[in-house]
Write an enzyme that holds these catalytic residues in place. Sequence first.
Site, PDB file in Angstrom:
ATOM      1  CG  LEU A   1      -5.115   4.984   7.840  1.00  0.00           C
ATOM      2  CD1 LEU A   1      -6.218   5.781   7.150  1.00  0.00           C
ATOM      3  CD2 LEU A   1      -5.696   4.137   8.964  1.00  0.00           C
ATOM      4  CG  ASP A   2      -2.826  -1.856   6.533  1.00  0.00           C
ATOM      5  OD1 ASP A   2      -1.650  -1.561   6.812  1.00  0.00           O
ATOM      6  OD2 ASP A   2      -3.504  -2.679   7.180  1.00  0.00           O
ATOM      7  NE  ARG A   3      -3.011  -0.630  -3.452  1.00  0.00           N
ATOM      8  CZ  ARG A   3      -2.211  -0.525  -4.504  1.00  0.00           C
ATOM      9  NH1 ARG A   3      -0.916  -0.680  -4.365  1.00  0.00           N
ATOM     10  NH2 ARG A   3      -2.695  -0.270  -5.695  1.00  0.00           N
TER      11      ARG A   3
ATOM     12  NE  ARG B   1      -5.658  -6.510   6.897  1.00  0.00           N
ATOM     13  CZ  ARG B   1      -4.697  -6.303   5.998  1.00  0.00           C
ATOM     14  NH1 ARG B   1      -3.926  -5.220   6.090  1.00  0.00           N
ATOM     15  NH2 ARG B   1      -4.483  -7.173   5.033  1.00  0.00           N
TER      16      ARG B   1
END
Length: 308
Positions: free
Chosen positions: A142-144, A242
């Site tokens: 998962l992205d930050r 995104r």
Amino acid sequence: MIREFTYHITEQDIQKAPSGALLTIQGFLKSLGYSHSVIVSLKRTPQGIVKNGVWARTGDVLHASDTLQIRIEETLSSANIVPIPLPFPVVYEDADLLVINKPSGMPIHPSQGNYDNTLANAAAYYYQQKKEPFIYRCINRLDRDTTGLLILAKHSYSASLLSQMVANRDIHREYLAVVKGKTELSGVVEAPIGRKEGSTIERQVDFEHGDYARTIYRRLYCEGGYSLLSLSLDTGRTHQIRVHMNYIGHPLPGDFLYCPDYTKIRRQALHSYRLSFLHPITKEALSFTAPLPDDMRAFFTLQNIPLR
């Protein structure tokens, strides 16, 4: 950490060997998803491989009615990961894996500039308090700034199985995202994604050089110029949701790369909502959900937004 498994060899197991071949311990373990590195580790573990009560070699032949005992022993913790008391919301834990509801603003791995604020640091502290060794093995990324569910493997064998499940797309993930505008009720975005020239992190739809990517979405709710979407991925490209939502004109607010609009939220409005998979060891069907975070819920006045 010690994890032990006992296998009672049957005639059906013997028949799984290639035609005309004998079933060795190594062949049997490989059929169960033990990786080469795990098998090598078992060879070095005292009582790591025991057949009918006697230490055995991986080349030994198995017969029907044999009993094989496997002992995974890990006494060391991940090196160079500093235990830090950080949020570590455990949704589920057993002898083989954990499911964590990751907060926003937390990278999953240490990197330059992120040595003491990661999920790895939180995991190290969690197990330090339990006085148990723990090697950090994060299975899905998962992205930050993306919140929600991810899996940590607790030992080398479960890590081997779970990694293969990820590769085979046997772990099903559902995301929730807030996007700008009113989307169609449902849709599919099928557009290749590649790295943006001149950037080390930014991605873009690139029909000439990009890798195939497919995102399926469904609108759950719409209010005040924003839509709440449920999304699933047929591929796992970097920043896929995104980039695809931005491509169709419905970017995620708060996304510093693709829609730096911080009017209502300070991060991309993306949440890993559901994980569904078969337990790698027991084969039990598991499904977990993590509530919509408050900063994403704040886009809407409706309190009980239907999430299915």
